[in-house]
Design an enzyme around this catalytic site. Structure first.
Site, PDB file in Angstrom:
ATOM      1  N   GLU A  18      -2.290 -13.891  -0.074  1.00 30.27           N
ATOM      2  CA  GLU A  18      -3.433 -14.689   0.858  1.00 30.27           C
ATOM      3  C   GLU A  18      -4.466 -15.026  -0.235  1.00 30.27           C
ATOM      4  O   GLU A  18      -5.791 -14.632  -0.415  1.00 30.27           O
ATOM      5  CB  GLU A  18      -4.061 -13.601   1.712  1.00 30.27           C
ATOM      6  CG  GLU A  18      -3.080 -13.329   2.862  1.00 30.27           C
ATOM      7  CD  GLU A  18      -3.550 -12.681   4.034  1.00 30.27           C
ATOM      8  OE1 GLU A  18      -4.787 -12.628   4.235  1.00 30.27           O
ATOM      9  OE2 GLU A  18      -2.714 -12.458   5.195  1.00 30.27           O
ATOM     10  N   SER A  53      -1.057   0.234  12.283  1.00 29.87           N
ATOM     11  CA  SER A  53      -0.493   0.757  13.621  1.00 29.87           C
ATOM     12  C   SER A  53       0.449  -0.399  14.120  1.00 29.87           C
ATOM     13  O   SER A  53       0.659  -0.366  15.174  1.00 29.87           O
ATOM     14  CB  SER A  53      -1.709   0.919  14.448  1.00 29.87           C
ATOM     15  OG  SER A  53      -2.351  -0.160  14.890  1.00 29.87           O
ATOM     16  N   GLU A  80       4.324 -13.121   6.656  1.00 27.37           N
ATOM     17  CA  GLU A  80       3.831 -11.988   6.937  1.00 27.37           C
ATOM     18  C   GLU A  80       3.120 -12.073   8.280  1.00 27.37           C
ATOM     19  O   GLU A  80       2.312 -12.874   8.430  1.00 27.37           O
ATOM     20  CB  GLU A  80       2.688 -11.543   6.058  1.00 27.37           C
ATOM     21  CG  GLU A  80       2.006 -10.003   6.159  1.00 27.37           C
ATOM     22  CD  GLU A  80       0.792  -9.748   5.588  1.00 27.37           C
ATOM     23  OE1 GLU A  80       0.902  -9.657   4.355  1.00 27.37           O
ATOM     24  OE2 GLU A  80      -0.275  -9.722   6.068  1.00 27.37           O
ATOM     25  N   GLY A  99      -6.213  -6.552  10.077  1.00 24.51           N
ATOM     26  CA  GLY A  99      -6.852  -5.309  10.053  1.00 24.51           C
ATOM     27  C   GLY A  99      -6.001  -4.104  10.103  1.00 24.51           C
ATOM     28  O   GLY A  99      -6.635  -3.104  10.712  1.00 24.51           O
ATOM     29  N   SER A 130       0.915  -1.249   0.083  1.00 21.83           N
ATOM     30  CA  SER A 130       0.008  -0.037   0.116  1.00 21.83           C
ATOM     31  C   SER A 130       0.823   1.248  -0.064  1.00 21.83           C
ATOM     32  O   SER A 130       0.333   2.303  -0.274  1.00 21.83           O
ATOM     33  CB  SER A 130      -0.846   0.060   1.209  1.00 21.83           C
ATOM     34  OG  SER A 130      -0.262  -0.038   2.417  1.00 21.83           O
ATOM     35  N   THR A 170      -2.048  -7.154   0.629  1.00 22.83           N
ATOM     36  CA  THR A 170      -3.378  -7.099  -0.468  1.00 22.83           C
ATOM     37  C   THR A 170      -3.016  -6.513  -1.889  1.00 22.83           C
ATOM     38  O   THR A 170      -3.537  -7.091  -2.652  1.00 22.83           O
ATOM     39  CB  THR A 170      -4.508  -6.329   0.254  1.00 22.83           C
ATOM     40  OG1 THR A 170      -4.651  -7.283   1.812  1.00 22.83           O
ATOM     41  CG2 THR A 170      -5.817  -6.630  -0.233  1.00 22.83           C
TER      42      THR A 170
END
Ligand SMILES: *[C@@H]1O[C@H](CO)[C@@H](O)[C@H](O)[C@H]1NC(C)=O
Ligand SMILES: *[C@@H]1O[C@H](CO)[C@@H](O)[C@H](O)[C@H]1NC(C)=O
Length: 534
Positions: A218, A384, A337, A343, A64, A97
């Site tokens: 994934e 985070s 990972e 999340g 990302s 992702t």
């Protein structure tokens, strides 16, 4: 002050000493009960239980970060470079992702460098740009989080800029780069369309970038993320195709290929792994899976200190290992990972001192169980659960990782633990040879943590108690604090290019170790001459 008091307690000795025959254990009941021992350690220093990869503790950058390519420049921050270099040797996995929504669109701009791959490590990000990027990143994070929540991911184009920055970052910091390719580029027959990967590989080869590869992130949730279902069998064939491309390239013939980066076992998920191994096992150098203990949006401080939650890693790992042993017995198994909470992490927890209990336990337990590499999501950027915060300053888990790197060697030692109290399941220990780069051969490092609020006591046998030792005690004023103290001193960078001295405290030989409440600890036994570590 409090800390010094605790240390002085460590040298306190029992009246009744251990007098076990054949080096075994015999406890004098009375004094031991008085002392309220929590754990009695019986290490076996004669042989190594197993050996993990020297890059066991490795890190990731989430794809990302490249959703807006300009943010990749954060990897040229001099502070990030300093902090990262200190964690080498390590793998750097670039994936997540969004890797399955990314396409390489080369700009074919003119290069001024005649020597590909020889860019200077001194070309760092100007301070003003760094400041702007950090500010802009806050906004970008909001956009990314919204996408994550809706599970609607925008298609991303990236250029040479992303690859160049990843390459210079990893080569300058001493990392081995692993690049995650998009597995969702598929033909009408639902076979991986490798054409974009070929373009990328050609470019990387022309620049002589040392890289390793992955394909897909994934895959068990491809359907949820993109409405495309790919079974393990087909994914294995896709990996064979990628391996063939690598072999054909020449330059990447001996590069690593890792996969399939499946999510942790949960009903149907292991099926993908089984199918994958049947067709694709020979293509990969290590089998990768992902692990998180809890859901970041639905967890608590208590979870982070719960030994039963920490123990869930055992059953998940065993489940994956059984499958791999059956179908591909010699393949190393990696956590490709992993972090505390999925999340994006748990806000206010995953980036604080308390996250260290999950992290250090994963390192200790994972090595014992049979994992060879554990890649921490993430070094910097998304979520985070990062090691460096939004100002690019180190968080408690960064310091913990750094200490682990310096003190812990790849040789795992066997240690039997006998509990002496009800609280003992909240005292966790692991034993390794010490890192040879920092200590002389034969020394051992005890990794330990105390999940109790009150101090706990560990008893060690003569072979350890006769050795001088160095203690590294990590504590914090609050469990959810973003700072951490080593032996009572706050850890922080001295300047952007300078790390503080991570010195241990020398302690006299003792058969008792005292762990302060809620502490993460390393004890290095300096002159043990452990046969396993010589
Ligand atoms: C930060 O965002 C502003 C506004 O979008 C933009 O003008 C500026 O170029 C960005 N800074 C950097 C370094 O990307
Ligand atoms: C694969 O992708 C390329 C580039 O998008 C496209 O030109 C080509 O037709 C695709 N091949 C197949 C077999 O779908």
């Amino acid at each position: 002050m409090n800390f010094l008091l605790l240390l002085s307690l460590i040298s306190l000795r029992t009246h009744g000493t251990r007098t076990g025959p054949d080096g075994g254990w015999a406890l004098d009941p009375d004094p031991v009960q008085e002392l309220d021992l929590d754990l009695v350690l019986e290490p076996d220093l004669s042989a190594v239980l197993r050996r993990v990869d020297p890059r066991f503790l490795s890190v990731t950058i989430d794809a990302s970060l490249a959703a807006e390519e300009s943010f990749m420049a954060l990897l040229s921050s001099s502070k990030v470079r300093t902090l990262s270099s200190a964690l080498s040797p390590s793998f750097l996995r670039f994936g997540g992702t969004r890797q399955d929504f990314m396409k390489f669109k080369p700009q074919r701009r003119k290069r001024n460098s005649k020597n590909p791959g020889s860019e200077s490590c001194q070309q760092l990000l100007p301070w003003v740009v760094e400041k702007q990027l950090k500010m802009n990143w806050t906004l970008q994070q909001q956009i990314l989080i919204k996408e994550d929540l809706k599970r609607k991911f925008k298609k991303i184009s990236f250029t040479e800029v992303t690859v160049d920055l990843l390459n210079s970052f990893s080569s300058c910091c001493g990392f081995n780069l692993i690049f995650g390719l998009n597995a969702l580029l598929r033909t009408s027959e639902n076979v991986w369309n490798s054409s974009n990967a070929e373009t990328l590989i050609k470019y990387c080869q022309s620049r002589r970038y040392r890289m390793n590869w992955e394909l897909g992130n994934e895959p068990n949730s491809f359907e949820k993320k993109a409405g495309i279902r790919v079974d393990g069998h087909q994914l294995g064939l896709d990996f064979l195709r990628l391996r063939e491309l690598m072999s054909r390239s020449g330059f990447y013939r001996d590069a690593g290929l890792f996969g399939p980066d499946v999510g942790q076992p949960r009903d149907h998920r292991t099926d993908i792994l089984g199918g994958f191994l049947q067709t694709g096992a020979e293509a990969v150098d290590a089998v990768t899976w992902h692990h998180y203990y809890v859901n970041g949006r639905d967890t608590s401080l208590e979870d982070f200190l719960d030994p039963e939650i920490l123990d869930t890693l055992t059953s998940k790992t065993n489940e994956v290992m059984e499958k791999v042993k059956l179908l591909s017995p010699t393949k190393p198994i990696w956590l490709g990972e992993t972090s505390s909470a999925y999340g994006g992490g748990a806000v206010g927890l995953s980036d604080t001192f308390v996250a260290g209990f999950m992290w250090l336990d994963k390192l200790g337990l994972g090595a014992t169980l049979g994992l060879d590499v554990v890649m921490r999501q993430v070094l910097v950027g998304s979520g985070s659960y990062h090691l460096l915060d939004e100002n690019l300053d180190p968080l408690p888990d960064y310091w913990l990782s750094l200490l682990y790197k310096r003190l812990v060697g790849p040789e795992v030692l066997k240690v039997r633990k006998r509990s002496g109290s009800a609280r003992s399941k909240r005292v966790r220990t692991y034993l390794h040879c010490s890192n040879e780069k920092s200590y002389s051969r034969g020394s051992v490092t005890l990794i330990s943590m105390n999940l109790n609020q009150n101090p706990s006591r560990i008893s060690v046998p003569l072979v350890l108690s006769s050795s001088s030792l160095e203690a590294f005690i990590l504590q914090s004023d609050r469990l959810d604090s973003r700072s951490v103290k080593l032996n009572g001193r706050l850890l922080q960078m001295l300047e952007d290019e300078t790390l503080p001295d991570l010195r241990g405290t020398r302690l006299p030989p003792s058969d008792l170790l005292q762990l302060p409440g809620f502490s993460l600890n390393f004890f290095v036994f300096l002159d043990v001459q452990a046969a396993a570590c010589l």
